[in-house]
Design a protein around this motif. Sequence first.
Motif: not given
Ligand code: CA
Length: 659
Positions: A556-559, A613-615
């Motif tokens: 799941i992206d951008d959760f 963890a993104e970004g």
């Molecule tokens: Ca994303």
Amino acid sequence: MSGTSTGTPAQEGAARRRVAPEQLPLPDFRTVFDEAPAPMLLLTTDFVVVHANRARLEATATTLEGTVGLDLFEAFPSNPDDPAADGARKMRSSLEQVRDARRPHTMAIQKHDIRLPDGRYEERYWSPRNVPILDERGEVVLLLHRSDDITAYIRRQGDDPGAGAGATRWRARAEEIEADLLSRMQELEDLNEQLVAARDALSRMALHDPLTGLLVAPAMMEQLARSLARLERHPGAVAVLFLDLDNLKQVNDRYGHAAGDELLRCAAGRLATVVRPADTVARVGGDEFVVVLDDLDAEHGTAYAECVAERLLLTLDEPCEVTPRGTASPSASIGVAVARSGAPDEVRSPEHAVGGTPRVRTAADLLLSQADTAMYRAKRSGRGRSLTYDAAVDAAVSTERALELELATAVAEHRLLLHYQPIVEVEGRALYGVEALLRWQHPDGTLRPAGQFIDAAERSGLLPTIGRWAVGEACRQLRAWDDDLGAAGPGHVFVNLSPGELARPGLLEHVRACLREHGLEPQRLVLEVTESGVVDEQKGRRTLQGLQELGCHLAIDDFGTGHSSLSRVVQLPVDHLKIDRSLTRDLTGNPQSRAVTEAVLALARTLQQTVVAEGVEQPEDLDELRRLGCRLAQGYHLGRPQAPEQVTAALSAGPRPPS
Ligand code: CA
Ligand code: C2E
Ligand code: CA
């Protein structure tokens, strides 16, 4: 040739025999009527006898004085000894028909006994015909009743020379025919009534949408054209509000089409409560409505229209009951466009040229398309908003459309490519995989990131094509790394899928084919989808199920950014949760971000899902993630998206030392 006759001999003969009308001795018409051999009566349109000719008086053994002024029942007296004969009633029905239809009517043979001066009745048979007498305007002024006495003829036909049986048979036959005719006429009238009713229903249907009862687009356009035409004569303004429901599709997907219909009906009802009774409300497309506000003040028209738009937004925001247990609000995006008196009524727009001739757009077309453009912008800037059309809106939309066109060319010319960003183990920083991210090698020399064109690709419908290509290309690249780098290559490739791609048929087969073609184990391909893409689309959920059965991993992206409920997300068959950058960005500085991240990590642990963890941009953030027990991370601090050759070069150089 002049002066001589040019006609045929027959015509010349006819011309010679012909006598000029004024030379003919023509008595007045009354005399002609009075002396005519056929028995005739003249009646008013309410059936009072005005005149009778001599033949009639003789045939009925009466006098003019005894006849004029009588009503129908006195003029056709019934023989009390012959109860079957009620000539007056039949006569009345025929005369009514003649008067109302303004057409002659021939009646069946009638037995109507006459009353002799001594009071006795004498058997008589008649062949009546009634004719309307019209004035020059075509109105019925009098009714002419002609009835020949055919008693002698009837008697001749009879077996019994006296009278009796033959006449009775005739009468029976005549009545049979009349009854048959009457019943056929009744049938015809019934049919005609049905026809009229069907025609009415059809024209109502043509004007009104059967689901909501609102006007349909063509009827609305006519109304709008009339309103705009009035503007030419009276100063003022006309506003068009273009509404597009924001979530009909979701309601259809989640609750079924009956619920979607209910949402539309509910929205239609709400619209009617806000506008003035004289305003026009129409349903012009699946989930599109148009409101035309007529007769506005030239100066304050726009402000008024904007005010109505705001009120509409508020009203539509209230939830409707779409199923006995489910509610949804028919919230909409609204575009407003206003025309003022004095504006040109036709605009020639060469960009709409068809077959070389510029299409002439009417003022109504133009105003509607302006409202549509404003609505489109309003929707793009977030749902549930209204926007008024002006030159800036037009410019922004033109830019967007130009981008869409440019992008289509880019796809055709293979100017799209994939860059790859590393996803690493927080502990030890070993490479877990790479995320494939679209790039556009623009003709102006720049390399544009996906964030700058992905929405345009989605809008113009290019994304499914691009997405398919991306899946294949990422698989090919992963295989190439396997071949070049062996175990030092990325273990997994993450590929983004838009909700639209997910819902398209054939994705599953495509993924299976790509994996087979490049000889990859399915779990090495991780497909990223956003929360909204998965939760809203039934079809999307089925595809996800299929992908999982195939053995692919799902993320799941951008959760944490979606609006969907957590409870639904956790039911999905996913392996990874990618926490959005907005949450991880300020992990050390913001206690709230930290609390949410901790909660997501706890949830993932329960569900046995891995968190990415993104970004991650700062070393402190990575430390914090390590303390919280997050397994994977991605971000500029760990590696920017790079061309595949750069990834190959970096990985060939050996593992980086942990920081
Ligand atoms: Ca994303
Ligand atoms: P995303 O899937 O969330 O991808 C991450 C985006 O954040 C990428 O932007 C990436 O370059 C950027 N990013 C990565 N690390 C950092 C960081 O530390 N700080 C900051 N500020 N940004 C970082 P990009 O490449 O512009 O992609 C934007 C979005 O476009 C992606 O968001 C994804 O939703 C979409 N996208 C990209 N490629 C594809 C694709 O092939 N198919 C589909 N359907 N969507 C794609
Ligand atoms: Ca992504």
